[in-house]
Design a protein around this motif. Structure first.
Motif, PDB file in Angstrom:
ATOM      1  N   SER A 199     -92.007 -86.769 -62.356  1.00  0.00           N
ATOM      2  CA  SER A 199     -90.877 -85.821 -62.574  1.00  0.00           C
ATOM      3  C   SER A 199     -90.552 -85.594 -64.046  1.00  0.00           C
ATOM      4  O   SER A 199     -90.544 -84.417 -64.452  1.00  0.00           O
ATOM      5  CB  SER A 199     -89.555 -86.444 -62.047  1.00  0.00           C
ATOM      6  N   ILE A 200     -90.714 -86.700 -65.097  1.00  0.00           N
ATOM      7  CA  ILE A 200     -90.641 -86.433 -66.368  1.00  0.00           C
ATOM      8  C   ILE A 200     -91.854 -85.744 -66.915  1.00  0.00           C
ATOM      9  O   ILE A 200     -91.782 -84.873 -67.833  1.00  0.00           O
ATOM     10  CB  ILE A 200     -90.080 -87.635 -67.065  1.00  0.00           C
ATOM     11  N   ALA A 201     -92.933 -86.028 -66.422  1.00  0.00           N
ATOM     12  CA  ALA A 201     -94.212 -85.514 -66.968  1.00  0.00           C
ATOM     13  C   ALA A 201     -94.150 -84.076 -66.503  1.00  0.00           C
ATOM     14  O   ALA A 201     -94.668 -83.170 -67.293  1.00  0.00           O
ATOM     15  CB  ALA A 201     -95.437 -86.126 -66.117  1.00  0.00           C
ATOM     16  N   ALA A 202     -93.812 -83.787 -65.403  1.00  0.00           N
ATOM     17  CA  ALA A 202     -93.732 -82.188 -65.092  1.00  0.00           C
ATOM     18  C   ALA A 202     -92.745 -81.479 -65.975  1.00  0.00           C
ATOM     19  O   ALA A 202     -93.106 -80.404 -66.538  1.00  0.00           O
ATOM     20  CB  ALA A 202     -93.169 -82.063 -63.599  1.00  0.00           C
ATOM     21  N   ALA A 203     -91.602 -82.151 -66.276  1.00  0.00           N
ATOM     22  CA  ALA A 203     -90.692 -81.257 -67.266  1.00  0.00           C
ATOM     23  C   ALA A 203     -91.353 -81.473 -68.402  1.00  0.00           C
ATOM     24  O   ALA A 203     -91.291 -80.209 -69.348  1.00  0.00           O
ATOM     25  CB  ALA A 203     -89.413 -82.238 -67.251  1.00  0.00           C
ATOM     26  N   SER A 204     -92.202 -82.351 -69.141  1.00  0.00           N
ATOM     27  CA  SER A 204     -92.747 -82.149 -70.262  1.00  0.00           C
ATOM     28  C   SER A 204     -93.615 -80.897 -70.627  1.00  0.00           C
ATOM     29  O   SER A 204     -93.926 -80.560 -71.275  1.00  0.00           O
ATOM     30  CB  SER A 204     -93.395 -83.516 -70.789  1.00  0.00           C
ATOM     31  N   ILE A 205     -94.604 -80.645 -69.334  1.00  0.00           N
ATOM     32  CA  ILE A 205     -95.639 -79.768 -69.322  1.00  0.00           C
ATOM     33  C   ILE A 205     -94.886 -78.413 -69.364  1.00  0.00           C
ATOM     34  O   ILE A 205     -95.296 -77.387 -69.872  1.00  0.00           O
ATOM     35  CB  ILE A 205     -96.403 -79.909 -67.869  1.00  0.00           C
ATOM     36  N   VAL A 206     -93.806 -78.262 -68.503  1.00  0.00           N
ATOM     37  CA  VAL A 206     -93.096 -77.006 -68.511  1.00  0.00           C
ATOM     38  C   VAL A 206     -92.458 -76.884 -70.013  1.00  0.00           C
ATOM     39  O   VAL A 206     -92.509 -75.427 -70.438  1.00  0.00           O
ATOM     40  CB  VAL A 206     -91.959 -77.029 -67.331  1.00  0.00           C
ATOM     41  N   ALA A 207     -91.818 -77.536 -70.535  1.00  0.00           N
ATOM     42  CA  ALA A 207     -91.142 -77.461 -71.832  1.00  0.00           C
ATOM     43  C   ALA A 207     -92.162 -77.231 -72.956  1.00  0.00           C
ATOM     44  O   ALA A 207     -91.931 -76.281 -73.801  1.00  0.00           O
ATOM     45  CB  ALA A 207     -90.389 -78.858 -72.122  1.00  0.00           C
ATOM     46  N   LYS A 208     -93.168 -77.827 -72.897  1.00  0.00           N
ATOM     47  CA  LYS A 208     -94.408 -77.705 -73.834  1.00  0.00           C
ATOM     48  C   LYS A 208     -94.935 -76.288 -73.817  1.00  0.00           C
ATOM     49  O   LYS A 208     -95.165 -75.597 -74.984  1.00  0.00           O
ATOM     50  CB  LYS A 208     -95.419 -78.842 -73.556  1.00  0.00           C
ATOM     51  N   VAL A 209     -95.466 -75.915 -72.347  1.00  0.00           N
ATOM     52  CA  VAL A 209     -95.978 -74.502 -72.262  1.00  0.00           C
ATOM     53  C   VAL A 209     -94.936 -73.442 -72.885  1.00  0.00           C
ATOM     54  O   VAL A 209     -95.417 -72.394 -73.442  1.00  0.00           O
ATOM     55  CB  VAL A 209     -96.574 -74.258 -70.740  1.00  0.00           C
ATOM     56  N   THR A 210     -93.557 -73.535 -72.356  1.00  0.00           N
ATOM     57  CA  THR A 210     -92.616 -72.507 -72.472  1.00  0.00           C
ATOM     58  C   THR A 210     -92.734 -72.513 -74.161  1.00  0.00           C
ATOM     59  O   THR A 210     -92.486 -71.423 -74.634  1.00  0.00           O
ATOM     60  CB  THR A 210     -91.376 -73.047 -72.020  1.00  0.00           C
ATOM     61  N   ARG A 211     -92.277 -73.402 -74.751  1.00  0.00           N
ATOM     62  CA  ARG A 211     -92.270 -73.333 -76.178  1.00  0.00           C
ATOM     63  C   ARG A 211     -93.482 -72.918 -76.954  1.00  0.00           C
ATOM     64  O   ARG A 211     -93.398 -71.993 -77.879  1.00  0.00           O
ATOM     65  CB  ARG A 211     -91.763 -74.825 -77.006  1.00  0.00           C
ATOM     66  N   ASP A 212     -94.512 -73.349 -76.549  1.00  0.00           N
ATOM     67  CA  ASP A 212     -95.732 -72.904 -77.191  1.00  0.00           C
ATOM     68  C   ASP A 212     -95.930 -71.276 -77.068  1.00  0.00           C
ATOM     69  O   ASP A 212     -96.388 -70.725 -77.941  1.00  0.00           O
ATOM     70  CB  ASP A 212     -97.142 -73.515 -76.459  1.00  0.00           C
ATOM     71  N   ARG A 213     -95.663 -70.808 -75.929  1.00  0.00           N
ATOM     72  CA  ARG A 213     -95.584 -69.244 -75.594  1.00  0.00           C
ATOM     73  C   ARG A 213     -94.615 -68.751 -76.484  1.00  0.00           C
ATOM     74  O   ARG A 213     -94.863 -67.596 -77.010  1.00  0.00           O
ATOM     75  CB  ARG A 213     -95.234 -69.023 -74.063  1.00  0.00           C
ATOM     76  N   LEU A 214     -93.731 -69.361 -76.718  1.00  0.00           N
ATOM     77  CA  LEU A 214     -92.521 -68.812 -77.582  1.00  0.00           C
ATOM     78  C   LEU A 214     -92.932 -68.657 -79.133  1.00  0.00           C
ATOM     79  O   LEU A 214     -92.617 -67.541 -79.719  1.00  0.00           O
ATOM     80  CB  LEU A 214     -91.267 -69.460 -77.463  1.00  0.00           C
TER      81      LEU A 214
END
Length: 262
Positions: A199-214
């Motif tokens: 669950s935390i790993a999934a959150a880390s992936i979503v946060a990382k990709v979201t921020r990188d795109r920003l």
């Protein structure tokens, strides 16, 4: 079947999406059965490769299932949310957090702490998570908020926002290393949680990709700082531009005092 055809078939099977791991294992097994009895040296070598590929799939599934220890421990909780942040350390850009509720028992091969995953795999995992999650929430805070309230409170506040934005209220929140103040939901802090909890790993992936795109979007507005490559961290090109030109609108003034002052 000649050796080139076997190699081509192995390549085709390997190119299947991450979530097709059961199909991949089945097709490897079928191909292995098809070439069994062929005593050519090259075919025998490819047969051993196929056996390794099958074993690697089993090993990866076992690894991911091993990251469900905490999710299984709290089986009384119907909806378990993992949350994680990206962007505590950069000199520029927002802090971004994600909250993810995955279906119980869902195996996503390749899922891991975002820092341990190659960029192209992160992008695929991001799509898989958004397609399969029960709910995904995001929270973020601006450089201005970080400068005013401090990075720790910016992190906690963004985590609360991410959890609050979920379409389903979780019964339990798993958090990497910290506990979130002022959160009226049961939570468990897990040291190195982004590598120990799906669950935390999934959150880390979503946060990382979201921020990188920003940050790539910000690079279009402020190309001198090379945000598309450094994501706001202090690379040489970024620091050289900061010294030469001063900060842009997304720099954290409280983070750049060693490189620039008004």
């Amino acid at each position: 079947m000649n050796i080139c055809e076997i190699k081509t078939r192995i390549t085709e099977i390997n190119s299947l999406p991450l979530m097709k791991y059961e199909d991949k294992k089945r097709q490897f097994g079928e191909l292995l059965q098809e070439i069994s009895g062929d005593e050519r040296k090259g075919v025998l070598s490819l047969g051993e490769k196929l056996k390794k590929n099958i074993a690697d799939i089993d090993k990866e599934v076992q690894r991911v299932r091993g990251m469900m220890t905490f999710e299984n421990k709290y089986a009384d909780a119907e909806f378990i949310c993992g949350t994680d942040e990206v962007g505590r350390g950069p000199l520029a850009g927002p802090i971004v957090t994600a909250a993810v509720i995955l279906p119980k028992g869902l195996v996503i091969p390749g899922l891991n702490d975002s820092k341990q995953v190659k960029k192209e795999v992160r992008e695929e995992l991001y799509d898989i998570i958004l397609s399969n999650a029960i709910s995904v929430g995001l929270g973020m805070n601006t450089p201005e908020f970080i400068d005013t309230e401090g990075i720790q409170e910016a992190n906690y506040d963004a985590m609360r926002k991410a959890v609050a934005s979920l379409s389903v209220k979780p019964d339990l929140v798993l958090v990497d290393a910290v506990k979130i103040p002022k959160l009226d939901i049961r939570q468990v802090s897990i040291i190195k949680g982004d590598a120990l909890s799906v669950s935390i790993a999934a959150a880390s992936i979503v946060a990382k990709v979201t921020r990188d795109r920003l940050m790539k979007d910000y690079d279009q507005l402020y190309p001198d700082y090379d945000f598309k490559n450094n994501m706001g961290y202090g690379s040489k090109k970024h620091l050289d531009a900061l010294v030469a030109k001063g900060p842009c609108e997304i720099h954290r003034r409280s983070f750049i005092k060693n490189y620039w002052s008004e």
